[in-house]
Structure formats: structure tokens, C-alpha cells
Design a protein around this motif. Structure first.
Motif, PDB file in Angstrom:
ATOM      1  N   TYR A  21       3.285  30.854  48.834  1.00  0.00           N
ATOM      2  CA  TYR A  21       3.874  31.875  47.969  1.00  0.00           C
ATOM      3  C   TYR A  21       4.534  31.246  46.746  1.00  0.00           C
ATOM      4  O   TYR A  21       4.382  31.740  45.629  1.00  0.00           O
ATOM      5  N   ALA A  22       5.238  30.147  46.943  1.00  0.00           N
ATOM      6  CA  ALA A  22       5.895  29.467  45.813  1.00  0.00           C
ATOM      7  C   ALA A  22       4.867  29.074  44.755  1.00  0.00           C
ATOM      8  O   ALA A  22       5.092  29.257  43.552  1.00  0.00           O
ATOM      9  N   ASP A  23       3.738  28.547  45.182  1.00  0.00           N
ATOM     10  CA  ASP A  23       2.691  28.187  44.229  1.00  0.00           C
ATOM     11  C   ASP A  23       2.219  29.413  43.460  1.00  0.00           C
ATOM     12  O   ASP A  23       2.018  29.363  42.242  1.00  0.00           O
ATOM     13  N   ASN A  24       2.056  30.531  44.160  1.00  0.00           N
ATOM     14  CA  ASN A  24       1.636  31.764  43.500  1.00  0.00           C
ATOM     15  C   ASN A  24       2.699  32.282  42.538  1.00  0.00           C
ATOM     16  O   ASN A  24       2.370  32.806  41.470  1.00  0.00           O
ATOM     17  N   GLY A  30      -0.145  37.157  40.218  1.00  0.00           N
ATOM     18  CA  GLY A  30      -0.392  38.094  41.306  1.00  0.00           C
ATOM     19  C   GLY A  30       0.901  38.643  41.885  1.00  0.00           C
ATOM     20  O   GLY A  30       0.902  39.678  42.544  1.00  0.00           O
ATOM     21  N   THR A  31       1.987  37.941  41.666  1.00  0.00           N
ATOM     22  CA  THR A  31       3.310  38.437  42.012  1.00  0.00           C
ATOM     23  C   THR A  31       4.160  38.377  40.753  1.00  0.00           C
ATOM     24  O   THR A  31       4.015  37.462  39.945  1.00  0.00           O
ATOM     25  N   VAL A 122      -1.350  46.980  44.978  1.00  0.00           N
ATOM     26  CA  VAL A 122      -0.592  46.983  43.730  1.00  0.00           C
ATOM     27  C   VAL A 122      -0.771  45.584  43.157  1.00  0.00           C
ATOM     28  O   VAL A 122      -0.063  44.649  43.523  1.00  0.00           O
ATOM     29  N   ILE A 123      -1.771  45.432  42.293  1.00  0.00           N
ATOM     30  CA  ILE A 123      -2.235  44.119  41.854  1.00  0.00           C
ATOM     31  C   ILE A 123      -1.552  43.730  40.551  1.00  0.00           C
ATOM     32  O   ILE A 123      -1.729  44.388  39.521  1.00  0.00           O
ATOM     33  N   GLY A 124      -0.776  42.678  40.647  1.00  0.00           N
ATOM     34  CA  GLY A 124      -0.110  42.149  39.470  1.00  0.00           C
ATOM     35  C   GLY A 124      -1.129  41.550  38.517  1.00  0.00           C
ATOM     36  O   GLY A 124      -1.966  40.750  38.934  1.00  0.00           O
ATOM     37  N   ASP A 125      -1.087  41.969  37.283  1.00  0.00           N
ATOM     38  CA  ASP A 125      -1.898  41.464  36.186  1.00  0.00           C
ATOM     39  C   ASP A 125      -3.313  42.039  36.217  1.00  0.00           C
ATOM     40  O   ASP A 125      -4.126  41.694  37.074  1.00  0.00           O
ATOM     41  N   ALA A 126      -3.593  42.883  35.270  1.00  0.00           N
ATOM     42  CA  ALA A 126      -4.923  43.493  35.159  1.00  0.00           C
ATOM     43  C   ALA A 126      -6.010  42.451  34.917  1.00  0.00           C
ATOM     44  O   ALA A 126      -7.188  42.726  35.108  1.00  0.00           O
ATOM     45  N   TRP A 151       7.020  41.362  32.814  1.00  0.00           N
ATOM     46  CA  TRP A 151       7.116  40.313  31.791  1.00  0.00           C
ATOM     47  C   TRP A 151       7.197  38.986  32.523  1.00  0.00           C
ATOM     48  O   TRP A 151       8.171  38.700  33.212  1.00  0.00           O
ATOM     49  N   LYS A 152       6.141  38.190  32.400  1.00  0.00           N
ATOM     50  CA  LYS A 152       6.092  36.890  33.067  1.00  0.00           C
ATOM     51  C   LYS A 152       5.263  35.942  32.209  1.00  0.00           C
ATOM     52  O   LYS A 152       4.269  36.358  31.624  1.00  0.00           O
TER      53      LYS A 152
END
Length: 176
Positions: A21-24, A30-31, A122-126, A151-152
Motif C-alpha cells: 500500500y505504501a508503494d501505491n 490509485g489511492t 471507485v477508481i482513483g485517476d481516470a 489533488w495529488k
């Protein structure tokens, strides 16, 4: 790849889950989390999901956790009790190898057996084409897009909403 094992997670999987998860969090969109939670927080999250009787699975190959997936209620209000949201995260070495497909398929099966009627993604980033394609391949349909919801990495990111019916869906009344 040798045989892939999909199984229920155990507390001993938490270091691998936390690292994946940290890597993601730090490399992906995606998060929308900006700071990776520590192992204690991940344990609390896992315990919360399991405490609701919902699955938290891992994909393992030769003793190494390659990814994990879990389902949680979409919203806490009782009327949403048959509607779940999936979350799936893979180790960077496992991407594009079919691990996500097998992991998500098993998650859907287990949730259907629990009586869930709808699964949401609920997919982060289209621009997260891999996650969108994975969900589409497993029968999810596009249901919406939230423009500039996050915002990321110094840019606005959309959220893609996808949905898949489980079991009879809305074709039959729900049984409590």
C-alpha cells in the motif's frame, strides 16, 4: 509464475500489505491518500473490514504476498448494506501478470456468497487504464466520473465510478 494462491489474509501478512500500500500511495494515483499508514493503522483497517464479516484476501506465490483485495460497505448507513466497494492493490512486480484479475474474481465470488447485491469500484485517476480495464473485464460498467475530485502529485485527478451486479442484484427483494 508458479501456482497463485488466493486466501484470506492473516496478521502475518500485514508487513507485506503495508509495504504494497505504501508503494501505491507514494508512486501511484490509485489511492488519493498522501501519507502511507503504518502497520498498526493497516491492522486496524483490516480488523474493521473483517469485523463486519467481509473478506480481505491476499494473492501469494511461493510464500510472497503479491497483492491484496478487500470489500467494505460503500457507506455506513444501513440501507447501503448490500452495496460494497472493492479495493485492490498489487506489488509493482505483480502488475500485468493476471494477479489482479484472479484476486478480484475471488473477491467478487466471496461477496456474492455473503449476499451482497452490488459491487462498486471507485477508481482513483481516470488515467488508471489498468484498473479500469481489469474491472471492465470482470463485468463492471462505467457509471460516472467525478471531475477533478483529488489533488495529488501537483495535478487534479478524476475518479471513475464503475459498478457490477452481484447475485440477483435488484431483480429480487433483499433478505435480512
Amino acid at each position: 509464475m508458479n501456482a497463485l494462491l488466493i486466501r484470506s489474509s492473516t496478521p502475518s501478512d500485514l508487513p507485506a500489505i503495508t509495504a504494497i500500500y505504501a508503494d501505491n500511495v507514494y508512486t501511484g494515483t490509485g489511492t488519493f491518500e498522501l501519507e502511507a499508514p503504518d502497520e498498526d493503522e493497516m491492522a486496524d483497517r483490516r480488523d474493521g473490514v473483517l469485523g463486519k464479516g467481509l473478506p480481505w484476501l491476499v494473492a501469494e506465490n511461493q510464500g510472497k504476498v503479491l497483492g491484496y483485495a478487500y470489500a467494505n460497505h460503500f457507506r455506513p448507513r444501513r440501507a447501503y448494506r448490500f452495496c460494497l466497494e472493492d479495493s485492490i492493490y498489487l506489488h509493482h512486480d505483480a502488475r500485468g501478470r493476471g494477479v489482479g484479475r484472479v484476486l478480484l474474481a475471488e473477491l467478487l465470488t466471496r461477496c456474492e456468497l455473503l449476499g451482497a447485491r452490488q459491487m462498486l469500484a471507485v477508481i482513483g485517476d481516470a488515467a488508471n487504464a489498468d484498473s479500469i480495464a481489469l474491472h471492465a473485464a470482470l463485468g463492471f460498467a462505467h457509471t460516472g466520473r467525478l471531475k477533478s475530485a483529488g489533488w495529488k502529485f501537483d495535478r487534479w485527478l478524476d475518479v471513475v465510478l464503475m459498478q457490477r451486479t452481484l447475485g440477483p442484484g435488484d431483480a429480487a427483494p433483499a433478505a435480512d
